[in-house]
Design a protein around this motif. Structure first.
Motif, PDB file in Angstrom:
ATOM      1  N   CYS A  27     -65.615  38.456  10.497  1.00 37.68           N
ATOM      2  CA  CYS A  27     -67.262  37.960  10.725  1.00 37.68           C
ATOM      3  C   CYS A  27     -67.868  38.895  11.983  1.00 37.68           C
ATOM      4  O   CYS A  27     -68.385  39.896  11.539  1.00 37.68           O
ATOM      5  CB  CYS A  27     -67.075  36.522  11.208  1.00 37.68           C
ATOM      6  N   ASP A  28     -67.909  38.430  12.938  1.00 36.04           N
ATOM      7  CA  ASP A  28     -68.699  38.988  13.994  1.00 36.04           C
ATOM      8  C   ASP A  28     -67.993  39.313  15.386  1.00 36.04           C
ATOM      9  O   ASP A  28     -68.423  39.671  16.447  1.00 36.04           O
ATOM     10  CB  ASP A  28     -70.241  38.252  14.418  1.00 36.04           C
ATOM     11  N   GLN A  49     -69.923  39.708  19.266  1.00 34.27           N
ATOM     12  CA  GLN A  49     -71.317  40.181  18.890  1.00 34.27           C
ATOM     13  C   GLN A  49     -72.029  39.042  18.974  1.00 34.27           C
ATOM     14  O   GLN A  49     -73.610  39.074  18.569  1.00 34.27           O
ATOM     15  CB  GLN A  49     -71.554  40.641  17.490  1.00 34.27           C
ATOM     16  N   HIS A  53     -76.329  38.679  17.683  1.00 33.57           N
ATOM     17  CA  HIS A  53     -76.909  37.859  16.642  1.00 33.57           C
ATOM     18  C   HIS A  53     -77.776  36.594  17.014  1.00 33.57           C
ATOM     19  O   HIS A  53     -78.394  36.069  16.366  1.00 33.57           O
ATOM     20  CB  HIS A  53     -75.942  37.621  15.715  1.00 33.57           C
ATOM     21  N   VAL A  59     -75.487  34.929  12.016  1.00 32.33           N
ATOM     22  CA  VAL A  59     -74.661  36.302  11.958  1.00 32.33           C
ATOM     23  C   VAL A  59     -75.527  37.182  10.792  1.00 32.33           C
ATOM     24  O   VAL A  59     -75.760  36.463   9.570  1.00 32.33           O
ATOM     25  CB  VAL A  59     -73.425  36.184  11.434  1.00 32.33           C
ATOM     26  N   ALA A  64     -73.675  43.044  11.669  1.00 32.38           N
ATOM     27  CA  ALA A  64     -72.112  42.817  12.132  1.00 32.38           C
ATOM     28  C   ALA A  64     -71.263  43.941  11.636  1.00 32.38           C
ATOM     29  O   ALA A  64     -70.470  44.663  12.503  1.00 32.38           O
ATOM     30  CB  ALA A  64     -71.870  41.536  11.411  1.00 32.38           C
ATOM     31  N   SER A 104     -67.844  43.406   6.844  1.00 27.69           N
ATOM     32  CA  SER A 104     -67.045  43.318   8.083  1.00 27.69           C
ATOM     33  C   SER A 104     -65.686  43.366   7.966  1.00 27.69           C
ATOM     34  O   SER A 104     -64.900  44.222   8.529  1.00 27.69           O
ATOM     35  CB  SER A 104     -67.353  41.743   8.698  1.00 27.69           C
TER      36      SER A 104
END
Length: 353
Positions: A27-28, A49, A53, A59, A64, A104
């Motif tokens: 994901c992030d 992140q 975001h 997100v 990302a 991602s």
């Protein structure tokens, strides 16, 4: 990938240590870790992140992916440096194969493949949720069969684990996952992203709670539904604003969190009883929620069921948990080919060892 790479893994005392380099980019969070023998974290580097975001209120997949590309090389280097492990000491490279955001996932998968190929190491694809569940093995001794309550941004599931690496989903969300519901209610209350920690804090400050419904579904169901609860929160807020009597955010947060926790705890305990589980495991990002942990601890103590939960640092996405789950495959010589694809919809039950 053949099994010749495997080191003997007999008795713990007489075998060479197995160092797995693990990568997580579902994901992030960009993360890499080195885990020894599936249990001991030598390094666990995470680059979040969230600040990036936050201004979008969620997100953004394209952003990302780009951030993962920028971070992955130095994250891998830092994980090896902190662990004090040379690349030639590694036994395997593990990576989150899915589920997650496809862009991602691809960054991590490509990086892991390149590393495995360059060093002629076996590659292990890991299911993200298996990672969350086995994060508990980094700090606890697991006893089978156990029940896992998985609560994260995209997942809310009850998973029966009858034996090591054997997963059966007995209940799941039919709409919003818990984390998604928290973020949507957080937005309605004009709280910063991500909404979960802020709602949890407000709920603890509240002296009263707005009464909100509980979605129990069918009497014998272990499934969850939080979309109606989110709609009920929006309706309550709109009615209060139309009357010119705005509600205290703490009271709304408390009412919402109480509703979520009541359903999660009750269904989890019912599942433990029904399936004869020896332990209840908490897993996923929302496992960091203080209200949920406290309610589960109280109920499990009353029921005489051991509750296992990872420390907060292992609740959110991280690569150490991927290394822990990868060890299950490593011991069985279940390696992936170098044409392994990132699978955003990867099924947990299909990943079972």
């Amino acid at each position: 990938m053949n099994r010749d790479h495997m080191k003997s893994h007999g008795n713990e005392g007489d075998s060479a240590p197995v160092y797995i380099l693990a990568v997580e980019t579902s994901c992030d969070e960009t993360s890499a870790a080195v885990v020894r023998d599936g249990r001991e974290i030598l390094s666990n580097v995470v680059s979040s992140q969230v600040e990036t975001h936050k201004r979008f209120g969620g997100v953004v997949p394209e952003v990302a992916s780009r951030k993962h590309v920028e971070s992955i090389t130095w994250i891998l280097e830092e994980a090896l440096t902190q662990a004090g492990v040379q690349p030639q000491q590694l036994a395997a490279v593990a990576v989150t194969q899915g589920p997650g955001l496809v862009g991602s996932l691809l960054v991590g998968v490509v990086a892991a493949k390149a590393f495995a190929c360059a060093l002629d190491l076996p590659l292990i694809g890991v299911h993200h949720i298996a990672g969350h569940i086995y994060a508990n093995e980094l700090v606890h001794k697991l006893e089978y069969p156990f029940m896992a309550l998985v609560v994260s941004g995209g997942h809310t599931e009850l998973v029966h684990v009858e034996s090591e690496g054997s997963f059966r989903i007995i209940g799941q969300t039919r709409d919003d996952a818990v984390g998604e519901a928290y973020d949507k209610v957080g937005r309605a209350l004009k709280l910063p992203y991500p909404g979960g920690p802020h709602i949890d804090r407000l709920a603890h400050e509240a002296t009263e709670a707005v009464t909100l419904p509980r979605a129990w579904l069918e009497p014998d169901s272990y499934d969850f539904s939080f979309s109606g609860l989110k709609s009920a929160v929006l309706a309550v807020l709109n009615q209060a604003n139309m009357k010119g009597q705005p509600l205290a955010p703490e009271a709304v947060a408390r009412g919402f969190q109480d509703s979520v926790i009541d359903v999660l705890v009750e269904k989890a305990i019912r599942a433990v009883r029904k399936f004869g589980a020896k332990q209840l495991l908490l897993a996923g990002g929302v496992a960091a929620n203080k209200g949920l942990r406290t309610a589960l601890e109280t109920r499990c103590r009353h029921e005489g069921v051991p509750l296992l939960a990872p420390p907060l640092s292992l609740c959110t996405d991280n690569a150490a948990m991927i290394g822990a789950a990868a060890f299950l495959k490593y011991r069985r010589g279940q390696f992936a080919a170098l044409d392994m694809k990132a699978e955003p919809q990867l099924k947990l039950e299909g990943w079972s060892v």
